[in-house]
Design an enzyme around this catalytic site. Structure first.
Site, PDB file in Angstrom:
ATOM      1  N   SER A  84       0.858  -1.178   0.000  1.00 59.61           N
ATOM      2  CA  SER A  84       0.000   0.000   0.000  1.00 59.61           C
ATOM      3  C   SER A  84       0.901   1.236   0.000  1.00 59.61           C
ATOM      4  CB  SER A  84      -0.907  -0.052   1.234  1.00 59.61           C
ATOM      5  OG  SER A  84      -1.708   1.097   1.308  1.00 59.61           O
ATOM      6  N   SER A  85       0.450   2.317   0.620  1.00 62.20           N
ATOM      7  CA  SER A  85       1.246   3.549   0.657  1.00 62.20           C
ATOM      8  C   SER A  85       0.684   4.489   1.705  1.00 62.20           C
ATOM      9  CB  SER A  85       1.193   4.243  -0.707  1.00 62.20           C
ATOM     10  OG  SER A  85       1.768   5.533  -0.629  1.00 62.20           O
TER      11      SER A  85
ATOM     12  N   LYS B 212      -4.011   2.672  -3.915  1.00 59.86           N
ATOM     13  CA  LYS B 212      -3.493   2.107  -2.667  1.00 59.86           C
ATOM     14  C   LYS B 212      -4.612   1.979  -1.624  1.00 59.86           C
ATOM     15  CE  LYS B 212       0.611   1.509  -4.268  1.00 59.86           C
ATOM     16  NZ  LYS B 212       1.134   0.146  -4.482  1.00 59.86           N
TER      17      LYS B 212
ATOM     18  N   TYR C  46      -3.262   7.719  -8.005  1.00 55.74           N
ATOM     19  CA  TYR C  46      -2.349   6.735  -7.401  1.00 55.74           C
ATOM     20  C   TYR C  46      -2.817   6.397  -5.982  1.00 55.74           C
ATOM     21  CZ  TYR C  46       1.848   4.965  -5.029  1.00 55.74           C
ATOM     22  OH  TYR C  46       2.719   4.220  -4.268  1.00 55.74           O
TER      23      TYR C  46
HETATM   24  N1  LIG Z   1       9.093   4.593  -3.372  1.00 56.94           N
HETATM   25  C1  LIG Z   1       8.165   5.071  -2.593  1.00 56.94           C
HETATM   26  O1  LIG Z   1       8.304   6.200  -2.064  1.00 56.94           O
HETATM   27  C2  LIG Z   1       6.925   4.293  -2.289  1.00 56.94           C
HETATM   28  C3  LIG Z   1       6.082   4.735  -1.263  1.00 56.94           C
HETATM   29  C4  LIG Z   1       4.927   4.028  -0.963  1.00 56.94           C
HETATM   30  C5  LIG Z   1       4.613   2.882  -1.686  1.00 56.94           C
HETATM   31  N2  LIG Z   1       5.440   2.478  -2.694  1.00 56.94           N
HETATM   32  C6  LIG Z   1       5.052   1.261  -3.427  1.00 56.94           C
HETATM   33  O2  LIG Z   1       6.095   0.301  -3.324  1.00 56.94           O
HETATM   34  C7  LIG Z   1       6.098  -0.539  -4.479  1.00 56.94           C
HETATM   35  C8  LIG Z   1       7.498  -0.571  -5.080  1.00 56.94           C
HETATM   36  O3  LIG Z   1       7.870   0.755  -5.396  1.00 56.94           O
HETATM   37  P1  LIG Z   1       9.374   1.193  -5.718  1.00 56.94           P
HETATM   38  O4  LIG Z   1       9.539   2.546  -5.177  1.00 56.94           O
HETATM   39  O5  LIG Z   1      10.311   0.120  -5.349  1.00 56.94           O
HETATM   40  O6  LIG Z   1       9.254   1.320  -7.322  1.00 56.94           O
HETATM   41  P2  LIG Z   1      10.343   1.255  -8.484  1.00 56.94           P
HETATM   42  O7  LIG Z   1      11.716   1.381  -7.974  1.00 56.94           O
HETATM   43  O8  LIG Z   1       9.842   2.198  -9.519  1.00 56.94           O
HETATM   44  O9  LIG Z   1      10.162  -0.262  -9.025  1.00 56.94           O
HETATM   45  C9  LIG Z   1       8.935  -0.654  -9.559  1.00 56.94           C
HETATM   46  C10 LIG Z   1       8.960  -2.138  -9.851  1.00 56.94           C
HETATM   47  O10 LIG Z   1       7.678  -2.509 -10.383  1.00 56.94           O
HETATM   48  C11 LIG Z   1       7.840  -3.165 -11.623  1.00 56.94           C
HETATM   49  N3  LIG Z   1       6.762  -2.813 -12.562  1.00 56.94           N
HETATM   50  C12 LIG Z   1       6.251  -1.593 -12.810  1.00 56.94           C
HETATM   51  N4  LIG Z   1       5.323  -1.673 -13.781  1.00 56.94           N
HETATM   52  C13 LIG Z   1       5.255  -2.974 -14.145  1.00 56.94           C
HETATM   53  C14 LIG Z   1       4.494  -3.700 -15.114  1.00 56.94           C
HETATM   54  N5  LIG Z   1       3.609  -3.100 -15.922  1.00 56.94           N
HETATM   55  N6  LIG Z   1       4.689  -5.033 -15.219  1.00 56.94           N
HETATM   56  C15 LIG Z   1       5.586  -5.655 -14.422  1.00 56.94           C
HETATM   57  N7  LIG Z   1       6.344  -5.030 -13.511  1.00 56.94           N
HETATM   58  C16 LIG Z   1       6.174  -3.707 -13.375  1.00 56.94           C
HETATM   59  C17 LIG Z   1       9.175  -2.669 -12.165  1.00 56.94           C
HETATM   60  O11 LIG Z   1       9.699  -3.668 -13.039  1.00 56.94           O
HETATM   61  P3  LIG Z   1      10.605  -3.324 -14.348  1.00 56.94           P
HETATM   62  O12 LIG Z   1      11.520  -2.215 -13.971  1.00 56.94           O
HETATM   63  O13 LIG Z   1      11.279  -4.608 -14.632  1.00 56.94           O
HETATM   64  O14 LIG Z   1       9.644  -2.948 -15.421  1.00 56.94           O
HETATM   65  C18 LIG Z   1      10.004  -2.505 -10.897  1.00 56.94           C
HETATM   66  O15 LIG Z   1      10.604  -3.724 -10.555  1.00 56.94           O
HETATM   67  C19 LIG Z   1       5.037   0.030  -5.415  1.00 56.94           C
HETATM   68  O16 LIG Z   1       3.845  -0.703  -5.269  1.00 56.94           O
HETATM   69  C20 LIG Z   1       4.853   1.451  -4.909  1.00 56.94           C
HETATM   70  O17 LIG Z   1       3.594   1.970  -5.229  1.00 56.94           O
HETATM   71  C21 LIG Z   1       6.590   3.147  -3.005  1.00 56.94           C
END
Ligand SMILES: NC(=O)c1ccc[n+]([C@@H]2O[C@H](COP(=O)([O-])OP(=O)(O)OC[C@H]3O[C@@H](n4cnc5c(N)ncnc54)[C@H](OP(=O)(O)O)[C@@H]3O)[C@@H](O)[C@H]2O)c1
Length: 248
Positions: free
Chosen positions: A141-142, A159, A155
């Site tokens: 989630s977020s 979540k 977005y």
């Molecule tokens: N970073 C934050 O501040 C934050 C905060 C709250 C929640 N989140 C949540 O945490 C989770 C991970 O986020 P992150 O920050 O680690 O993101 P990230 O670094 O942008 O990585 C995103 C990952 O999701 C995969 N992905 C995206 N679109 C896809 C698709 N269409 N099909 C298959 N794979 C896909 C990407 O794979 P490829 O690169 O191989 O395409 C990558 O491995 C997400 O659900 C995000 O909403 C993040």
């Protein structure tokens, strides 16, 4: 933490960021990890190589989770590798896009919901036959689902849907012994929140939190690994805030 030796795990979006850190954390605890990716094959293979180098078991699996049949394709690959038993599912893959209400397009809205909500829903559905007594599902989630941070209405709604699904999945699967929880990270220094690496982004982030540093992917991965492990055996249907005390 209790060893995950002998357990099988799938982590979606494990090529980068929180997913990558989660795959490595689960592998350190002994799990065999399927490292899912969408586009970033080289990065996913590097995660697999890192796990194998440390003596662990890992394979890369690819699927576009924005496509309607992406979760179905992924589930087929997973079943071909692990057979009839998946112990841990971390549905982490996600996309975000900042846009005010007026500038949110139907295409962006649909893509956000396809990857962030439809894919985890149907991935759980397709993997149900191989989830069993003591399997753990962790969704991501977020903070944005619970507080207004940035300009992310569409977005944030994806979540909010995850928090709702956690409760419905947990209620439906509890009798089978399957636990379902979520983590709700605040701002984490990944590609998705690259603004946190700038001075102004860092100041904004620290202004949200009681802890005065920017979270790293490992800060979230350790909470995910806890929810995946038997140490959290009496927790289900919950979303754990892993956000350094954001918006208290
Ligand atoms: N970073 C934050 O501040 C934050 C905060 C709250 C929640 N989140 C949540 O945490 C989770 C991970 O986020 P992150 O920050 O680690 O993101 P990230 O670094 O942008 O990585 C995103 C990952 O999701 C995969 N992905 C995206 N679109 C896809 C698709 N269409 N099909 C298959 N794979 C896909 C990407 O794979 P490829 O690169 O191989 O395409 C990558 O491995 C997400 O659900 C995000 O909403 C993040």
């Amino acid at each position: 933490m209790t060893s995950l030796k002998g357990k099988t795990a799938l982590v979606t979006g494990a090529s980068r960021g929180i997913g990558r850190a989660s795959a490595l954390a689960l592998a350190r605890s002994g799990a065999q990890v399927l490292v899912h990716y969408g586009q970033a094959a080289k990065e996913a293979e590097a995660v697999v190589a890192e796990i194998r180098k440390s003596g662990g078991r890992a394979d890369a699996v690819a699927a576009d989770l924005g496509a309607p049949d992406g979760p179905h394709q992924l589930a087929r690959q997973v079943r071909a590798i692990v057979g009839d038993r998946l112990d841990i599912l971390v549905a982490n893959a996600g996309v975000s896009k900042a846009a005010v209400i007026e500038e949110t397009t139907v295409e962006d809205f649909d893509r956000l919901f396809a990857v962030n909500v439809r894919a985890p829903f149907f991935l759980v559905q397709q993997l149900l036959p191989i989830l069993h007594e003591a399997s753990s599902v962790v969704l991501v989630s977020s903070l944005a689902a619970h507080a207004v941070v940035g300009t992310l209405p569409a977005y944030a709604a994806t979540k909010g849907a995850i928090d709702t699904l956690v409760k419905h999945f947990a209620a439906a699967l509890g009798a089978r012994g399957v636990r379902v929880n979520a983590v709700a990270p605040g701002v984490v220094a990944t590609d998705m929140s690259s603004f946190a690496k700038t001075d102004s982004g860092r100041d904004y982030t620290l202004g949200l939190q009681t802890f005065k540093r920017v979270a790293q992917p490992d800060d979230i991965a350790d909470a995910i690994a806890f929810l995946a492990s038997p140490d959290s055996r009496w927790i289900t249907g919950d979303t754990i805030h892993v956000d350094g005390g954001s918006k208290l």
